[in-house]
Design an enzyme around this catalytic site. Structure first.
Site, PDB file in Angstrom:
ATOM      1  N   GLY A   1     -25.670  30.477  55.186  1.00 21.63           N
ATOM      2  CA  GLY A   1     -26.763  31.412  54.952  1.00 21.63           C
ATOM      3  C   GLY A   1     -26.343  32.868  54.949  1.00 21.63           C
ATOM      4  O   GLY A   1     -27.195  33.758  54.952  1.00 21.63           O
TER       5      GLY A   1
ATOM      6  N   GLU B   1     -27.655  24.726  63.418  1.00 23.02           N
ATOM      7  CA  GLU B   1     -28.958  25.219  63.857  1.00 23.02           C
ATOM      8  C   GLU B   1     -29.540  24.335  64.952  1.00 23.02           C
ATOM      9  O   GLU B   1     -30.200  24.832  65.874  1.00 23.02           O
ATOM     10  CB  GLU B   1     -29.894  25.310  62.645  1.00 23.02           C
ATOM     11  CG  GLU B   1     -29.476  26.417  61.693  1.00 23.02           C
ATOM     12  CD  GLU B   1     -29.996  26.253  60.285  1.00 23.02           C
ATOM     13  OE1 GLU B   1     -29.627  27.098  59.444  1.00 23.02           O
ATOM     14  OE2 GLU B   1     -30.758  25.294  60.011  1.00 23.02           O
TER      15      GLU B   1
ATOM     16  N   LYS C   1     -34.190  22.446  55.058  1.00 26.88           N
ATOM     17  CA  LYS C   1     -34.588  23.056  56.330  1.00 26.88           C
ATOM     18  C   LYS C   1     -36.123  23.149  56.381  1.00 26.88           C
ATOM     19  O   LYS C   1     -36.804  22.250  55.884  1.00 26.88           O
ATOM     20  CB  LYS C   1     -33.881  24.395  56.520  1.00 26.88           C
ATOM     21  CG  LYS C   1     -32.352  24.248  56.359  1.00 26.88           C
ATOM     22  CD  LYS C   1     -31.595  25.488  56.656  1.00 26.88           C
ATOM     23  CE  LYS C   1     -30.104  25.243  56.423  1.00 26.88           C
ATOM     24  NZ  LYS C   1     -29.271  26.409  56.768  1.00 26.88           N
TER      25      LYS C   1
ATOM     26  N   SER D   1     -22.933  28.381  51.947  1.00 26.08           N
ATOM     27  CA  SER D   1     -23.123  29.267  50.792  1.00 26.08           C
ATOM     28  C   SER D   1     -22.521  28.703  49.510  1.00 26.08           C
ATOM     29  O   SER D   1     -21.879  29.421  48.735  1.00 26.08           O
ATOM     30  CB  SER D   1     -22.573  30.673  51.093  1.00 26.08           C
ATOM     31  OG  SER D   1     -23.271  31.262  52.170  1.00 26.08           O
TER      32      SER D   1
END
Length: 252
Positions: free
Chosen positions: A173, A97, A11, A213
């Site tokens: 996340g 995202e 990211k 995760s």
């Protein structure tokens, strides 16, 4: 050919010097991996990172995004052709995202996938449901629609070059991970969809990653599921020890 892969999505993290150090450290810890390892680095680091992985077996790079047009007046954007010319092999498309922050939907993602394939890139296509969808028990319906809209227009040769990453949005996340049973259930569902549309051979050879995760302490039990072929790893890919342990778990 093995379906296994571990890809790290950095990211908007690491400076170029930090990124170079991270790649070197991971490669030192892992050596020649038994699985394909992909670093999804920020765009500014792609050319530098490509020099670091070039010539090393089973290491490659992914761009985190690309534009759907080949060229033009699109300030700040990067084309698929620019990526392939410098040796990039993969591109992450459809991440939640990008859907949330940039308003991308599966119609646009489908166009991007087509453009990536035309240029010789392999798309890592992300799909997954939000928490309210999971709580309502509609995850297979929603993920199935995402897969259909983004991928069903492809032909068998094109789809064979696509990697799917199932990423439940509620686990990205958050520290919450899908159980091994939940991951296997959705991966098997996705593989059935691909088999119904493109045939059993295509489905059995397709790499389907889990993202959400993934950590060293849960990677092996996730990757041991018959339809989970590895992971698209976020935060844990920014720590060399953690990412190396996940890579080794996929190859064991």
């Amino acid at each position: 050919m093995s379906r296994t892969m571990v890809a790290g999505n950095w990211k908007m993290n690491t400076t170029p010097s930090q990124g170079a150090s991270l790649i070197r450290e991971v490669m030192e810890k892992v050596g020649t991996p038994a699985t394909r390892v992909v670093f999804g680095v920020p765009a500014i680091q792609l050319m530098q990172a490509q020099e670091l992985v070039a010539g090393h077996t089973n290491y490659a790079l992914a761009a985190q995004n690309m534009h759907q047009e080949a060229n033009g007046a699109y300030t700040g954007e990067i084309s698929a052709e620019m990526l392939t010319e410098v040796g990039i092999e993969y591109v992450i498309l459809g991440h939640s995202e990008r859907r949330d922050y940039a308003g991308e939907d599966d119609d646009l993602i489908n166009v991007k996938i087509q453009r990536a394939l035309e240029a010789g890139l392999q798309p890592i296509y992300c799909c997954g449901e939000k928490l309210d969808i999971r709580e309502a028990g509609n995850q297979e319906l929603v993920v199935g629609k995402q897969v259909e809209q983004a991928l069903y227009s492809l032909d068998p040769d094109q789809i064979s070059k696509v990697i799917i990453a199932y990423e439940p949005v509620w686990a990205i996340g958050t520290g919450v991970t899908a159980s091994k049973e939940q991951a296997q259930e959705m991966h098997a569902s996705i593989r059935r969809m691909i088999a119904n549309q493109f045939g059993t051979d295509v489905a059995q050879n397709m790499t389907i990653l889990y993202g959400g995760s993934v950590k060293p302490n849960n990677a092996k039990e996730l990757f041991d599921q018959p339809d989970v072929d590895g992971g698209l790893v976020g935060g844990a890919s920014l720590d060399a020890d953690s990412f190396a342990a996940i890579i080794l778990a996929a190859g064991s």
